[in-house]
Motif scaffolding. Structure first.
Motif, PDB file in Angstrom:
ATOM      1  N   PHE A 110       3.585 -10.379  12.908  1.00 14.49           N
ATOM      2  CA  PHE A 110       2.445  -9.898  12.150  1.00 14.49           C
ATOM      3  C   PHE A 110       2.290  -8.427  11.634  1.00 14.49           C
ATOM      4  CE2 PHE A 110       0.480 -13.946  13.657  1.00 14.49           C
ATOM      5  CZ  PHE A 110       0.330 -14.580  12.409  1.00 14.49           C
ATOM      6  N   LEU A 111       2.817  -7.586  12.974  1.00 11.78           N
ATOM      7  CA  LEU A 111       2.676  -6.175  12.835  1.00 11.78           C
ATOM      8  C   LEU A 111       3.670  -5.725  11.785  1.00 11.78           C
ATOM      9  CD1 LEU A 111       1.215  -3.627  13.972  1.00 11.78           C
ATOM     10  CD2 LEU A 111       3.257  -3.570  15.624  1.00 11.78           C
ATOM     11  N   LEU A 112       4.779  -6.068  11.652  1.00 11.31           N
ATOM     12  CA  LEU A 112       5.952  -5.979  10.772  1.00 11.31           C
ATOM     13  C   LEU A 112       5.631  -6.272   9.466  1.00 11.31           C
ATOM     14  CD1 LEU A 112       8.765  -4.820  10.645  1.00 11.31           C
ATOM     15  CD2 LEU A 112       9.624  -7.183  10.823  1.00 11.31           C
ATOM     16  N   GLY A 113       4.651  -7.179   9.207  1.00  8.23           N
ATOM     17  CA  GLY A 113       4.276  -7.680   7.911  1.00  8.23           C
ATOM     18  C   GLY A 113       3.144  -6.686   7.327  1.00  8.23           C
ATOM     19  N   CYS A 114       2.490  -5.840   8.286  1.00  8.31           N
ATOM     20  CA  CYS A 114       1.593  -4.900   7.907  1.00  8.31           C
ATOM     21  C   CYS A 114       2.252  -3.815   7.025  1.00  8.31           C
ATOM     22  CB  CYS A 114       0.881  -4.430   8.906  1.00  8.31           C
ATOM     23  SG  CYS A 114      -0.260  -5.430   9.602  1.00  8.31           S
ATOM     24  N   PHE A 115       3.590  -3.365   7.409  1.00  6.83           N
ATOM     25  CA  PHE A 115       4.268  -2.455   6.698  1.00  6.83           C
ATOM     26  C   PHE A 115       4.520  -2.878   5.326  1.00  6.83           C
ATOM     27  CE2 PHE A 115       5.809  -1.339  11.058  1.00  6.83           C
ATOM     28  CZ  PHE A 115       4.857  -0.244  11.278  1.00  6.83           C
ATOM     29  N   PHE A 116       4.719  -4.145   5.078  1.00  9.09           N
ATOM     30  CA  PHE A 116       4.877  -4.467   3.777  1.00  9.09           C
ATOM     31  C   PHE A 116       3.718  -5.083   2.900  1.00  9.09           C
ATOM     32  CE2 PHE A 116       8.792  -4.925   5.994  1.00  9.09           C
ATOM     33  CZ  PHE A 116       9.730  -4.437   5.155  1.00  9.09           C
ATOM     34  N   MET A 117       2.422  -4.990   3.368  1.00  2.44           N
ATOM     35  CA  MET A 117       1.264  -5.542   2.953  1.00  2.44           C
ATOM     36  C   MET A 117       0.874  -4.998   1.502  1.00  2.44           C
ATOM     37  SD  MET A 117      -2.629  -5.743   4.351  1.00  2.44           S
ATOM     38  CE  MET A 117      -1.882  -5.690   5.991  1.00  2.44           C
ATOM     39  N   ASP A 118       1.166  -3.563   1.168  1.00  5.25           N
ATOM     40  CA  ASP A 118       0.931  -3.127  -0.070  1.00  5.25           C
ATOM     41  C   ASP A 118       2.242  -2.888  -0.895  1.00  5.25           C
ATOM     42  OD1 ASP A 118      -1.736  -3.226   0.661  1.00  5.25           O
ATOM     43  OD2 ASP A 118      -1.657  -1.196   1.600  1.00  5.25           O
ATOM     44  N   SER A 119       3.182  -3.268  -0.760  1.00  7.41           N
ATOM     45  CA  SER A 119       4.433  -3.354  -1.431  1.00  7.41           C
ATOM     46  C   SER A 119       4.151  -3.506  -3.093  1.00  7.41           C
ATOM     47  CB  SER A 119       5.562  -3.917  -0.837  1.00  7.41           C
ATOM     48  OG  SER A 119       6.719  -3.828  -1.633  1.00  7.41           O
ATOM     49  N   THR A 120       4.881  -2.866  -3.769  1.00  7.72           N
ATOM     50  CA  THR A 120       4.823  -3.137  -5.268  1.00  7.72           C
ATOM     51  C   THR A 120       5.958  -3.643  -5.723  1.00  7.72           C
ATOM     52  OG1 THR A 120       5.546  -1.011  -5.692  1.00  7.72           O
ATOM     53  CG2 THR A 120       3.223  -1.044  -5.776  1.00  7.72           C
ATOM     54  N   THR A 121       6.907  -3.769  -5.068  1.00  5.60           N
ATOM     55  CA  THR A 121       8.347  -4.624  -5.502  1.00  5.60           C
ATOM     56  C   THR A 121       8.380  -6.090  -5.018  1.00  5.60           C
ATOM     57  OG1 THR A 121       9.424  -4.094  -3.412  1.00  5.60           O
ATOM     58  CG2 THR A 121       9.562  -2.325  -5.107  1.00  5.60           C
ATOM     59  N   THR A 122       9.069  -6.602  -5.765  1.00  3.27           N
ATOM     60  CA  THR A 122       9.064  -8.237  -5.426  1.00  3.27           C
ATOM     61  C   THR A 122       9.813  -8.471  -4.006  1.00  3.27           C
ATOM     62  OG1 THR A 122       9.591  -8.496  -7.872  1.00  3.27           O
ATOM     63  CG2 THR A 122      10.256 -10.286  -6.330  1.00  3.27           C
TER      64      THR A 122
END
Length: 156
Positions: A110-122
């Motif tokens: 879950f924590l790792l997912g937070c780093f990718f939450m606002d990603s603009t790439t596919t």
């Protein structure tokens, strides 16, 4: 014996997908416009990247995950599978510890997912959902395993 076969197949898949992602990510060398946005490891080591020679090999994986995510996804899933398999092998006789291992792993995902939450790439969006779903599955499995242990051991 079956666990050894699973471990071997997952390790081979991890190795193949790592090599493929590394190869695909090497395309960053020919894309100087992405050097500012896709070279976090190189920027930590050298500051701003101005030449191909300053690009870290680890940044190949970042670039690949952002723009060619198939093999990095296979890398992530096979790594996670290996990690769970190793935890299962060593902690299964102690179900409470295995449940705690899965719960901690789920929290980490879950924590790792937070780093990718606002990603603009596919690729970033895909990784967000992979970590979110994997974390949910690990946490749910941990809870189910823990309560099965409690139901089978009334003395607690």
């Amino acid at each position: 014996m079956w666990i050894i076969i699973q471990f071997g197949l997952a390790a081979i898949l991890l190795l193949f997908s790592t090599l493929a992602a590394w190869y695909e990510g090497s395309a960053i060398l020919d894309n100087p416009l992405e050097w500012k946005h896709s070279t976090p490891f190189s920027q930590m080591m050298y500051g701003q990247v101005h030449s191909k020679s300053h690009i870290s090999q680890l940044d190949y994986f970042v670039y690949s995950a952002k723009f060619h995510p198939f093999f990095p996804i296979i890398m992530a899933i096979s790594s996670l599978y290996l990690l769970i398999l190793i935890g299962y092998y060593f902690l299964k006789p102690q179900n409470k510890k295995f449940a705690c291992f899965l719960f901690i792993l789920g929290g980490g995902l879950f924590l790792l997912g937070c780093f990718f939450m606002d990603s603009t790439t596919t690729g970033g969006k895909i990784f967000f959902y992979i970590w979110l779903v994997s974390g949910s599955l690990c946490t749910a499995t941990a809870i189910i395993t823990y309560f099965q242990v409690l139901n089978h051991n009334p003395r607690r």
